[in-house]
Design an enzyme around this catalytic site. Structure first.
Site, PDB file in Angstrom:
ATOM      1  N   HIS A  83      -0.175 -40.209  24.951  1.00 50.68           N
ATOM      2  CA  HIS A  83       0.006 -39.176  25.974  1.00 50.68           C
ATOM      3  C   HIS A  83       0.819 -37.997  25.458  1.00 50.68           C
ATOM      4  O   HIS A  83       0.728 -36.894  26.001  1.00 50.68           O
ATOM      5  CB  HIS A  83       0.584 -39.762  27.271  1.00 50.68           C
ATOM      6  CG  HIS A  83       2.031 -40.079  27.263  1.00 50.68           C
ATOM      7  ND1 HIS A  83       2.528 -41.360  27.089  1.00 50.68           N
ATOM      8  CD2 HIS A  83       3.119 -39.301  27.462  1.00 50.68           C
ATOM      9  CE1 HIS A  83       3.845 -41.345  27.176  1.00 50.68           C
ATOM     10  NE2 HIS A  83       4.236 -40.110  27.391  1.00 50.68           N
ATOM     11  N   ASP A 218      -0.730 -47.031  23.949  1.00 54.43           N
ATOM     12  CA  ASP A 218      -0.334 -45.617  24.079  1.00 54.43           C
ATOM     13  C   ASP A 218       0.256 -45.105  22.764  1.00 54.43           C
ATOM     14  O   ASP A 218       1.464 -44.930  22.633  1.00 54.43           O
ATOM     15  CB  ASP A 218       0.675 -45.484  25.226  1.00 54.43           C
ATOM     16  CG  ASP A 218       0.869 -44.042  25.657  1.00 54.43           C
ATOM     17  OD1 ASP A 218       0.396 -43.141  24.954  1.00 54.43           O
ATOM     18  OD2 ASP A 218       1.520 -43.822  26.701  1.00 54.43           O
ATOM     19  N   SER A 647       9.490 -40.812  25.480  1.00 56.04           N
ATOM     20  CA  SER A 647       8.101 -41.147  25.148  1.00 56.04           C
ATOM     21  C   SER A 647       7.879 -40.935  23.657  1.00 56.04           C
ATOM     22  O   SER A 647       8.177 -39.869  23.126  1.00 56.04           O
ATOM     23  CB  SER A 647       7.139 -40.267  25.946  1.00 56.04           C
ATOM     24  OG  SER A 647       7.159 -40.609  27.300  1.00 56.04           O
TER      25      SER A 647
END
Length: 712
Positions: A83, A218, A647
């Site tokens: 992402h 991810d 992230s």
């Protein structure tokens, strides 16, 4: 209530009760090495951060200003979340060559794809500079205080000798009670190396976002390139893979509950030290307003994206961005309620006042200011979210600012070029017809949720979304801003490429544009009725929060304070652990590939699975990547205190080896930005076994693994 809160603290697991009662996002130069070693760390604090010789910090970068990434090979191979690289994957995608759906894997370095504008920032050094920055500020008040601090910052930065590719950033901590200087080094040639299809990299999509158990791969892979001297350089075909000072060994050893782990990255923003009244306003007013706006926008976009492939590709990255915090805020509200955050704050404030009665005066003032600000803060939440999520209004705002800059004489060639680039990029992924529906529905919500004193005259006509849709559609059709009407015989998008061929005529046309006029009425009403009051009260709140922060640190000698996250490099640590977030609900710490197959829904937007991955599972072709269960581990949770910006952060074991890739938090613990609670707060990581399994077995890209140092 007090007894319940005290009991919940005393019932925490013994290993976590002291170490993680308040969480922690620690400046890497100020680590509590003893506590980390007590929890199981085997390396030293100097192994983590050392400006004098290679250390783990030399393998950790801020990725494109928002996420974190880490170097995992001696050839500059960079690992981050899918992402985080989503925008770059999307930029290389077309309907004919859909890398989002199909994935992408370079077969060698020649096949790696450049990404203009993408950069990574290394932290070279960190120094506390409080004395220099606050020199001469005693007894100063605003605006003189800010001017003096800014002047001191410039003096300090100008006094430091740095390379042309380095920068110094000075950041306030503890609400301006301390200051730290960061020397950064920026690399600008970053190329896409590999990304799984979104059926792996985004598996579960919005349904599973912020949720555990999680089965999302991810991750995406980039590479840093440098000039022939290993120094930063703009993109060039002559550049070569960067040789790092340090890269992370990748461990594929099995994980066990209570294993020590730490996360190293750039958390974005937390507000752990707010007073109870502020937390209550967020929980009851601000978050619900934001959620309501995004709920409308997302439902409208989703209807179209599910039925139109071109729209799905155009809006994929934007939709994910909007949905991310929408769901986070929902979890935050529930978590604040479940963890009794307001009551805990009230109790803590009472204990502070008992030790230092001056704090009562500060809290009384903060209570009054927050209550005075409440109606303006609520309008600010609705207004900013409506403008952000109604893209047509957001676009009109860019032209509004353009006109203001031209009329004020501020629009030089440099600013005009920036605007052209921004607008050209915006129109590429904008559907005027779709956004007309979004805008119509959001206007109705704003008209119904906003107090009359904050609305433009006659705005009640927008209260019915069904009657709004044809009205806004007609506006959109007759607007040059949306691109559906022409200016000077051409589309506005085409005129942008020419640098706005006739600015005077364009400005006159824009001021008559129906979308422009709608935006102007909203903005000018907001700026007259709400913004000055909101901003003025916020300035007073900020000044008092600085005082309250100092009082907390001076009064509570038993608590070890860490500064709120502000996108600077931090270390957080904890243990691999499952959770029991609700009555009769217990989560293990590890998920496996079997769970991907269990969730599989053929052809589904969120839960489809590539045939090759299914075949690998059915054949049990797991290679060296299975764990003691005989399956491939996909994700795991731990008690690390993370937030947005983390992230892509490396999750490291006791020896500093990479064991996972941080990408999310458990929904029940998203309130940790405001109130960390070790009972519920869990970060979610992709297991390195799954990452390497996908690279080798699914993508047939073992050449990438051959670059790495794999710990078995």
């Amino acid at each position: 209530m007090t007894k319940k809160i005290l009991l919940s603290v005393f019932l925490l697991p013994a290993a976590m009760a002291f170490a993680q009662q308040y969480g922690g996002m620690w400046i890497p130069t100020e680590l509590n090495e003893k506590e980390m070693k007590d929890l199981g760390m085997k390396i030293s604090a100097k192994d983590i951060f050392n400006p004098q010789k290679p250390s783990i910090k030399d393998a950790v970068v801020q990725f494109n200003g928002g996420c974190t990434a880490e170097i995992i090979s001696p050839k500059g191979l960079l690992l981050t979340n899918h992402h985080c690289g989503y925008g770059q994957i999307q930029a290389h995608s077309t309907v004919q060559n859909d890398l989002l759906s199909n994935g992408f894997w370079a077969k060698n370095t020649d096949g790696e794809l450049p990404n203009p504008g993408v950069k990574v920032d290394f932290i070279v050094d960190i120094k506390e500079v409080t004395a220099q920055i606050l020199d001469g500020t005693d007894h100063l008040t605003e605006p003189e205080l800010t001017k003096k601090i800014n002047n001191n910052i410039e003096i300090y930065k100008n006094s430091q000798k740095i390379e042309s590719y380095q920068s110094i950033i000075v950041k306030p901590m503890y609400y301006g009670n301390k200051y730290y200087a960061y020397t950064t080094e920026t690399y600008k040639d970053i190329r896409l190396v590999g990304a799984p299809p979104q059926s792996i990299g985004k598996f579960g999509s919005d349904t599973d976002n912020w949720v555990w158990p999680r089965h999302t791969g991810d991750f995406s892979i980039f590479r840093i390139y440098a000039d022939k001297n290993n120094k930063p350089a703009e993109y060039s075909k002559d550049n070569v893979p960067y040789v790092p000072k340090h890269y992370l060994p990748v461990s594929i050893k099995d994980k066990n509950e209570n294993d020590f782990t730490f996360v190293f990255g750039f958390p974005g923003r937390t507000t752990e030290y707010l007073p109870a009244v502020a937390v209550e306003k967020i929980m009851k007013d601000i978050d619900p307003a934001r959620i309501a706006v995004r709920d409308v926008a997302l439902k409208t976009l989703d209807e179209k994206m599910r039925t139109d492939n071109e729209t799905r590709i155009k809006y994929a990255s934007k939709y994910a961005s909007v949905a991310n915090y929408w769901k986070k805020w929902i979890g935050e509200v529930e978590g604040l309620k479940k963890s009794n955050a307001v009551e805990k704050k009230i109790m803590y404030e009472g204990s502070l006042v008992a030790k230092n009665h001056e704090i009562k005066g500060t809290l009384d003032q903060l209570n009054k200011l927050y209550n005075d600000q409440a109606p303006y803060a609520l309008n600010n939440a609705y207004y900013t979210e409506v403008i952000r999520n109604a893209e047509t209004l957001k676009l009109a705002g860019d032209y509004y600012d353009f006109i203001a800059s031209v009329e004020a004489g501020r629009m030089d060639e440099k600013e005009l070029t920036k605007l052209k680039t921004k607008l050209t990029s915006f129109y590429k992924d904008y559907s005027a017809e779709l956004d007309a529906k979004v805008t119509a529905k959001l206007l109705a919500l704003y008209a119904n949720k906003t107090e009359p004193q904050f609305l433009p005259a006659g705005f009640n006509k927008y209260k019915d979304e069904n009657s709004n849709i044809p009205v806004v559609e007609e506006m959109s059709k007759n607007s040059i801003i949306t691109g559906r009407a022409t200016v000077n015989g051409a589309s506005l998008a085409a005129d942008i490429e020419k640098g706005f061929s006739n600015q005077d005529k364009l400005i006159k046309t824009l001021k008559k544009d129906p979308v422009y006029q709608l935006y102007a009425s909203l903005r000018e009403t907001y700026m007259r009725t709400a913004d000055p009051q909101y901003t003025s009260l916020q300035a007073k709140i900020d000044a008092l929060q600085k005082k309250f922060m100092a009082q907390q640190m001076e009064t509570d000698k038993d608590r070890k304070f860490f500064p709120d996250a502000n996108s600077t490099l931090r270390v957080t640590y904890g243990k691999v652990k499952g959770s029991t977030p609700r009555d009769a609900v217990s989560y293990g710490y590890q998920t496996h590939l079997a769970g991907v197959i269990e969730k599989y829904v053929p052809g589904d937007y969120e839960f489809d699975v590539p045939k090759k991955l299914i075949d690998l599972y059915n054949k049990k072709d797991f290679g060296i990547y299975k764990d003691k269960t005989g399956d491939v581990p996909v994700g795991f949770t731990a008690t690390n205190h993370t937030t947005g910006g983390n992230s892509g952060s490396p999750a490291l074991d006791a020896h500093g080896n990479l064991v996972g890739l941080n990408f999310d938090r458990q929904w029940e613990g998203t309130m940790s930005d405001i109130n960390y609670d070790p009972r519920f707060s869990r970060n979610i990581m992709v297991d390195t076994k799954y990452i390497l399994f996908v690279i080798e077995k699914f993508a047939d890209s073992k050449w990438l693994i051959d670059e790495m140092k794999v710990i078995k």
